[in-house]
Design a protein around this motif. Sequence first.
Motif, PDB file in Angstrom:
ATOM      1  N   GLU A   1      52.335  39.732  36.926  1.00 19.24           N
ATOM      2  CA  GLU A   1      51.731  38.131  37.360  1.00 19.24           C
ATOM      3  C   GLU A   1      50.696  38.565  38.569  1.00 19.24           C
ATOM      4  O   GLU A   1      51.235  39.458  39.460  1.00 19.24           O
ATOM      5  N   TRP A   2      49.469  38.298  38.681  1.00 14.97           N
ATOM      6  CA  TRP A   2      48.695  38.536  39.607  1.00 14.97           C
ATOM      7  C   TRP A   2      48.022  37.310  40.359  1.00 14.97           C
ATOM      8  O   TRP A   2      48.232  35.920  39.967  1.00 14.97           O
TER       9      TRP A   2
ATOM     10  N   LYS B   1      50.633  48.688  37.921  1.00 14.20           N
ATOM     11  CA  LYS B   1      51.989  48.427  38.499  1.00 14.20           C
ATOM     12  C   LYS B   1      52.021  49.445  39.640  1.00 14.20           C
ATOM     13  O   LYS B   1      52.378  49.045  40.645  1.00 14.20           O
TER      14      LYS B   1
ATOM     15  N   LEU C   1      48.928  42.531  42.095  1.00 15.39           N
ATOM     16  CA  LEU C   1      50.362  42.010  41.557  1.00 15.39           C
ATOM     17  C   LEU C   1      51.297  41.303  42.428  1.00 15.39           C
ATOM     18  O   LEU C   1      51.490  41.731  43.484  1.00 15.39           O
ATOM     19  N   LEU C   2      51.993  40.232  41.983  1.00 15.87           N
ATOM     20  CA  LEU C   2      52.871  39.788  42.532  1.00 15.87           C
ATOM     21  C   LEU C   2      54.513  40.204  42.500  1.00 15.87           C
ATOM     22  O   LEU C   2      55.214  39.482  43.310  1.00 15.87           O
ATOM     23  N   ASN C   3      54.607  40.797  41.607  1.00 16.19           N
ATOM     24  CA  ASN C   3      55.895  41.296  40.973  1.00 16.19           C
ATOM     25  C   ASN C   3      56.040  42.657  41.543  1.00 16.19           C
ATOM     26  O   ASN C   3      55.250  43.558  41.703  1.00 16.19           O
TER      27      ASN C   3
ATOM     28  N   ASP D   1      54.324  39.935  29.813  1.00 12.07           N
ATOM     29  CA  ASP D   1      55.358  40.753  30.992  1.00 12.07           C
ATOM     30  C   ASP D   1      55.562  40.008  32.184  1.00 12.07           C
ATOM     31  O   ASP D   1      54.713  39.806  33.021  1.00 12.07           O
ATOM     32  N   ASP D   2      56.732  39.849  32.441  1.00  8.94           N
ATOM     33  CA  ASP D   2      57.092  39.343  33.796  1.00  8.94           C
ATOM     34  C   ASP D   2      56.723  39.747  35.092  1.00  8.94           C
ATOM     35  O   ASP D   2      56.532  39.326  36.130  1.00  8.94           O
ATOM     36  N   GLN D   3      56.545  41.183  34.703  1.00  3.64           N
ATOM     37  CA  GLN D   3      56.466  41.770  35.912  1.00  3.64           C
ATOM     38  C   GLN D   3      54.577  42.309  36.128  1.00  3.64           C
ATOM     39  O   GLN D   3      54.347  42.887  37.021  1.00  3.64           O
TER      40      GLN D   3
END
Length: 551
Positions: A522-523, A230, A549-551, A518-520
């Motif tokens: 996403e890739w 992250k 990562l998208l988030n 994990d909603d955070q």
Amino acid sequence: GTHHRFGARSYLQPTMAAVAAFMSILLLSKSAHGLGEMKPRTRLASLSTSRSSLCSPSSPGSIFPRTRLRNPNSRTGAIVVPEDNEGALGQRSAMGASSSPRKPPGRGKWPFLGDTLQLLNPKTMATYQVEKRRRWGPVWSTSLLFKPAVVVTGSNALREAFREEARKETSAFFPPHHQRLFGPNSILTSSGKKHDIIRNMVSQALTPKALSGYTPFIENAIEDFVATCKSKGTFSMAEELREFLVLVSLRVLLGRPSSNQEVKEWLQDVNLWSRGLLSAPLTFLPWSNAAIAMRARRRLANRMRVWIEACEEDDASLLAQLKFAKYDGDGGQLGSGDDDTLSEDAIIDNVLTFLFAGSDTTASALTSAFVHLSRDAAVQQRVRDACRRGHEDDDRGGSQSCEALLDAVWSETLRVYPPAPFGMRLVGKEPLVVGEYMVPPGHLITYGFAGTLRDDDDTYPDPGDYDVGRWIASNHEDPPPQAEKISGHAFGGGPRMCPGRRLAGMEARMLLQRVLSDDQFEWELTPGQNLEQRYTPGFFPVDGCRVKLLN
């Protein structure tokens, strides 16, 4: 000043130099031996064939759409199967049709070399087995590494070969350079009674009870992995996974967190040591990768001797489990003292084996899982939904639970992207009989795991499909029949099956569950990268699976 990170290209870029090095070792020492109700489907174009069954539409009730992937190995996206199908007819029949064992059909491509180049080529280790299997049948003759050889594929043939190996003398087959890097007491390099004794004690550190004690260390390492990813945002999944698994190994070994300096030095030397496995055996040149690897091995061994000395019997660490393991079989000692325990050297040799097998092959399979989940949004979303629900629906549909779906994804990934494509043994004084065929003394018997996993449609129907549903029982209770066979095909089988397979599966499932719930996390795959997978020696994408990562 070697940086402690694992560069994706430096480690993952396949090179024919590795093949040349391995061959040169054998050329210099040809006589050396002693080491060795759901149908979610995604079409694997890399395994596309002309079989009409693989082109049939998805079955009614399929919950995932079929996605066609492009095969980077060929313009048409299909394996090229030789038109000459000599020997294929009749070879898929039940083994043992002939009362007198005979030589298997087949011939090598080149004099002396036989099929060595195809088997050891990073691009063709798996496809070679599929092509030869379709030409000659499940068992064929060739030459490998300057020795006459028989390749065995298919569940039935492998089962018979493993049974023969358990009854008769065979030796692990590795070049001297690899024997020195792993050590003479490694379960990978040892044979016979010595192997049995060592395996007995090493396995005690990898029982389900022992694994449960390692769980907190794995959970902590996973949290560090997630935080690191992250913080970076864009990264090489293969690089991060391999470093994560080396760190997991260190925590499991010690049963405690390590200082930053301890981690840095450990990663540096593990990296240098592992490079030696793919280098020419030029240890007489101080600046060669082989000589550097041996020096790194000595430093790793010296650190481990200090750690072993400090181990207490009640420590929840792998080192303690190995130090205080007692041989509980019949007869034999390893010269470790007054009782049957592992010597310090034996512990060190097997920790290094554990490091290689536990980091490289598990990282390979996990990377493949992320590559496939990146391409197959339907499967990824289904697993995410189950993992986010947790255990709330376990009582009303086990096949839809997070655990069941993760098991299915892991098993199918091992099948389609096998991290260990083959294994070799040197046959002893007594021939091995595999059905109607004989493997004579002095021959290599090569277990074609990739050819089995990718082409045995008796065990794995429609093997060209990435089919998660094949691992989920339709009645939600009994496991499917092939579930018992995947370990024997993906982790080696018979008396030398990988004892760390349960640990590898536990690490993989725990990490996938944490990430996919994990909603955070996403890739998406970054554009313009080469995702063609090659054996280096694990099965990795050329560019290491770079994600954002998208988030």
